[in-house]
Design a protein around this motif. Sequence first.
Motif, mmCIF file in Angstrom:
data_model
loop_
_atom_site.group_PDB
_atom_site.id
_atom_site.type_symbol
_atom_site.label_atom_id
_atom_site.label_comp_id
_atom_site.label_asym_id
_atom_site.label_seq_id
_atom_site.Cartn_x
_atom_site.Cartn_y
_atom_site.Cartn_z
ATOM 1 N N LEU A 18 5.467 10.787 31.349
ATOM 2 C CA LEU A 18 4.646 10.785 32.962
ATOM 3 C C LEU A 18 3.896 11.993 32.908
ATOM 4 O O LEU A 18 3.846 13.049 32.119
ATOM 5 C CB LEU A 18 5.723 10.996 33.882
ATOM 6 N N HIS A 19 2.819 11.784 33.465
ATOM 7 C CA HIS A 19 1.732 13.023 33.723
ATOM 8 C C HIS A 19 1.123 12.651 35.044
ATOM 9 O O HIS A 19 -0.034 12.039 35.098
ATOM 10 C CB HIS A 19 0.768 13.098 32.698
ATOM 11 N N ILE A 20 1.557 13.396 36.283
ATOM 12 C CA ILE A 20 0.588 13.383 37.366
ATOM 13 C C ILE A 20 0.276 14.827 37.950
ATOM 14 O O ILE A 20 1.459 15.467 38.383
ATOM 15 C CB ILE A 20 1.041 12.229 38.583
ATOM 16 N N ASN A 21 -0.801 15.311 38.219
ATOM 17 C CA ASN A 21 -1.086 16.566 38.793
ATOM 18 C C ASN A 21 -1.854 16.377 40.008
ATOM 19 O O ASN A 21 -2.199 17.437 40.717
ATOM 20 C CB ASN A 21 -1.649 17.561 37.679
ATOM 21 N N ASN A 22 -2.562 15.360 40.321
ATOM 22 C CA ASN A 22 -3.198 15.064 41.450
ATOM 23 C C ASN A 22 -3.784 13.674 41.723
ATOM 24 O O ASN A 22 -3.112 12.831 41.079
ATOM 25 C CB ASN A 22 -4.925 15.855 41.261
ATOM 26 N N GLU A 23 -4.652 13.400 42.615
ATOM 27 C CA GLU A 23 -4.800 11.971 43.169
ATOM 28 C C GLU A 23 -5.982 11.210 42.614
ATOM 29 O O GLU A 23 -5.886 10.187 42.804
ATOM 30 C CB GLU A 23 -4.948 11.982 44.629
ATOM 31 N N THR A 24 -6.595 11.962 41.812
ATOM 32 C CA THR A 24 -7.817 11.389 41.456
ATOM 33 C C THR A 24 -8.299 11.390 39.859
ATOM 34 O O THR A 24 -9.298 10.676 39.593
ATOM 35 C CB THR A 24 -9.176 12.123 42.219
ATOM 36 N N SER A 25 -7.510 12.183 39.027
ATOM 37 C CA SER A 25 -7.681 12.181 37.546
ATOM 38 C C SER A 25 -7.782 10.825 37.095
ATOM 39 O O SER A 25 -6.982 9.763 37.465
ATOM 40 C CB SER A 25 -6.768 12.854 36.873
ATOM 41 N N LYS A 26 -8.442 10.371 35.894
ATOM 42 C CA LYS A 26 -8.337 9.093 35.346
ATOM 43 C C LYS A 26 -7.001 8.346 35.045
ATOM 44 O O LYS A 26 -6.170 8.911 34.647
ATOM 45 C CB LYS A 26 -9.096 9.279 33.780
ATOM 46 N N LEU A 27 -6.862 7.458 35.881
ATOM 47 C CA LEU A 27 -5.489 6.651 35.769
ATOM 48 C C LEU A 27 -5.122 5.940 34.575
ATOM 49 O O LEU A 27 -6.213 4.876 33.867
ATOM 50 C CB LEU A 27 -5.496 5.709 36.862
ATOM 51 N N LYS A 28 -4.100 5.976 34.001
ATOM 52 C CA LYS A 28 -3.679 5.163 32.632
ATOM 53 C C LYS A 28 -2.678 4.424 33.071
ATOM 54 O O LYS A 28 -2.608 3.093 32.273
ATOM 55 C CB LYS A 28 -3.202 6.487 31.750
ATOM 56 N N SER A 29 -1.613 4.316 33.779
ATOM 57 C CA SER A 29 -0.397 3.606 34.023
ATOM 58 C C SER A 29 -0.088 3.830 35.473
ATOM 59 O O SER A 29 0.230 4.762 36.209
ATOM 60 C CB SER A 29 0.685 3.904 33.232
ATOM 61 N N VAL A 30 0.250 2.634 36.180
ATOM 62 C CA VAL A 30 0.660 2.360 37.481
ATOM 63 C C VAL A 30 1.519 1.359 37.733
ATOM 64 O O VAL A 30 1.521 0.394 37.027
ATOM 65 C CB VAL A 30 -0.540 2.240 38.466
ATOM 66 N N ILE A 31 2.476 1.620 38.660
ATOM 67 C CA ILE A 31 3.330 0.362 39.153
ATOM 68 C C ILE A 31 2.683 0.022 40.513
ATOM 69 O O ILE A 31 2.301 0.423 41.462
ATOM 70 C CB ILE A 31 4.755 0.851 39.465
ATOM 71 N N LEU A 32 2.283 -1.434 40.493
ATOM 72 C CA LEU A 32 1.596 -2.229 41.686
ATOM 73 C C LEU A 32 2.528 -2.936 42.062
ATOM 74 O O LEU A 32 3.126 -3.712 41.442
ATOM 75 C CB LEU A 32 0.404 -2.958 41.024
ATOM 76 N N GLY A 33 2.623 -2.818 43.544
ATOM 77 C CA GLY A 33 3.822 -3.667 44.319
ATOM 78 C C GLY A 33 3.351 -5.316 43.974
ATOM 79 O O GLY A 33 2.464 -5.798 43.473
ATOM 80 N N VAL A 34 4.493 -6.060 44.412
ATOM 81 C CA VAL A 34 4.391 -7.674 44.466
ATOM 82 C C VAL A 34 4.706 -8.092 45.768
ATOM 83 O O VAL A 34 5.530 -7.677 46.792
ATOM 84 C CB VAL A 34 5.295 -8.231 43.473
ATOM 85 N N ALA A 35 4.130 -9.282 46.173
ATOM 86 C CA ALA A 35 4.432 -10.077 47.364
ATOM 87 C C ALA A 35 5.033 -11.472 47.076
ATOM 88 O O ALA A 35 5.536 -12.111 48.168
ATOM 89 C CB ALA A 35 3.050 -10.158 48.286
ATOM 90 N N ASN A 36 5.275 -11.654 45.968
ATOM 91 C CA ASN A 36 5.869 -12.944 45.620
ATOM 92 C C ASN A 36 7.284 -13.071 46.316
ATOM 93 O O ASN A 36 8.077 -11.913 46.040
ATOM 94 C CB ASN A 36 5.896 -13.242 44.183
ATOM 95 N N SER A 37 8.010 -14.237 46.716
ATOM 96 C CA SER A 37 9.156 -14.380 47.298
ATOM 97 C C SER A 37 9.596 -13.050 48.537
ATOM 98 O O SER A 37 10.378 -12.377 48.245
ATOM 99 C CB SER A 37 10.186 -14.246 46.235
ATOM 100 N N ASN A 38 8.340 -12.822 49.253
ATOM 101 C CA ASN A 38 8.466 -11.892 49.947
ATOM 102 C C ASN A 38 9.521 -11.883 51.464
ATOM 103 O O ASN A 38 9.704 -11.023 51.850
ATOM 104 C CB ASN A 38 6.938 -11.705 50.708
ATOM 105 N N GLY A 39 10.154 -13.250 51.325
ATOM 106 C CA GLY A 39 11.163 -13.244 52.423
ATOM 107 C C GLY A 39 10.348 -13.702 53.919
ATOM 108 O O GLY A 39 9.165 -13.615 54.206
ATOM 109 N N PRO A 40 11.216 -14.158 54.917
ATOM 110 C CA PRO A 40 10.825 -14.728 55.970
ATOM 111 C C PRO A 40 10.242 -13.641 56.827
ATOM 112 O O PRO A 40 10.307 -12.086 56.466
ATOM 113 C CB PRO A 40 11.879 -15.005 56.781
ATOM 114 N N GLN A 41 9.279 -13.895 57.742
ATOM 115 C CA GLN A 41 9.068 -12.736 58.696
ATOM 116 C C GLN A 41 10.261 -12.244 59.408
ATOM 117 O O GLN A 41 11.219 -12.747 59.882
ATOM 118 C CB GLN A 41 8.039 -13.545 59.841
#
Length: 303
Positions: free
Chosen positions: A3-26
């Motif tokens: 892992l390597h994160i020191n700020n919010e804006t350096s060049k991004l290499k790897s990220v976990i993006l959320g999912v909305a599949n089977s999000n459940g009822p309201q």
Amino acid sequence: MKLHINNETSKLKSVILGVANSNGPQPKLEEAYDPKSIKHIKEGTYPEESDMIEELEEVASILKKHNVEVLRPRIIENYNQIFSRDIGFVIEDKFIRANILPDREKEIKAIDFVLETIDPDKKIKLPDNCHVEGGDVMPYGDFILVGTYRGEDYADYITARTNVEAVEELQRLFPHKTVKSFNLRKSNTDPKANALHLDCCFQPVGDKYAIIHRNGFLEEEEYEWLVSLFGKENVLEIDSQEMFDMNSNIFSISESLVISDVHFTRLNDWLRSKGIQVETVNYREIAKQEGLLRCSTLPLIRE
């Protein structure tokens, strides 16, 4: 994985993006975690799963276009897994597991396949009395900027997600950094007077700029400290409607490239005037749950 994160804006290499599949009822009103979701449940405008899937896939395609490794949580049936930022965050080479609302405990298990690739010595679980979510935590060079709520009525707010004990623990874990906390405005009922996380009223962007909403901060001197950190000429002040729309919750792929909502016309024009390329998406449905682009991404590696 290293892992390597020191700020919010350096060049991004790897990220976990959320999912909305089977999000459940309201959710029922009593199950909602924030005033914006409550508003849309009451008005019958709560987002549809298919629309949120489409919005997230648009973000995934932009990230991949810019050579970012995009990891997705394992899908849990009938469960909201959109806001991956809430469940953990990386500082330097360490993954800090968030102590989130008990109802959301399953979310961390859905990224076990990622966590298993990280050195066990680099994974940290905070003590149970430390409440924290990733939306409140921003590494910024020698600083760790943390949103919190210091009121004695902390327990009365479903919107208070990071407590003073967590701030103190982060300072203990990173003694070589300055942990600077900000007392945020909270409301269970008014989404225009609620800074759910620090990234709902502030975010660094580019190499020296910041987006900020003054009324998100309860302490004037803390707001002034942030403005002076960047310089007033480098700060875009957003109003309560822009805060409600989540203008400060965009996401940086690098210092010169961000993903923003196509509807943020004033913000996007300002970013471009600073030489920052803006990739736009329509994120209006996901925004109805009081989260946007930063909330649905958990960066693991930046250069």
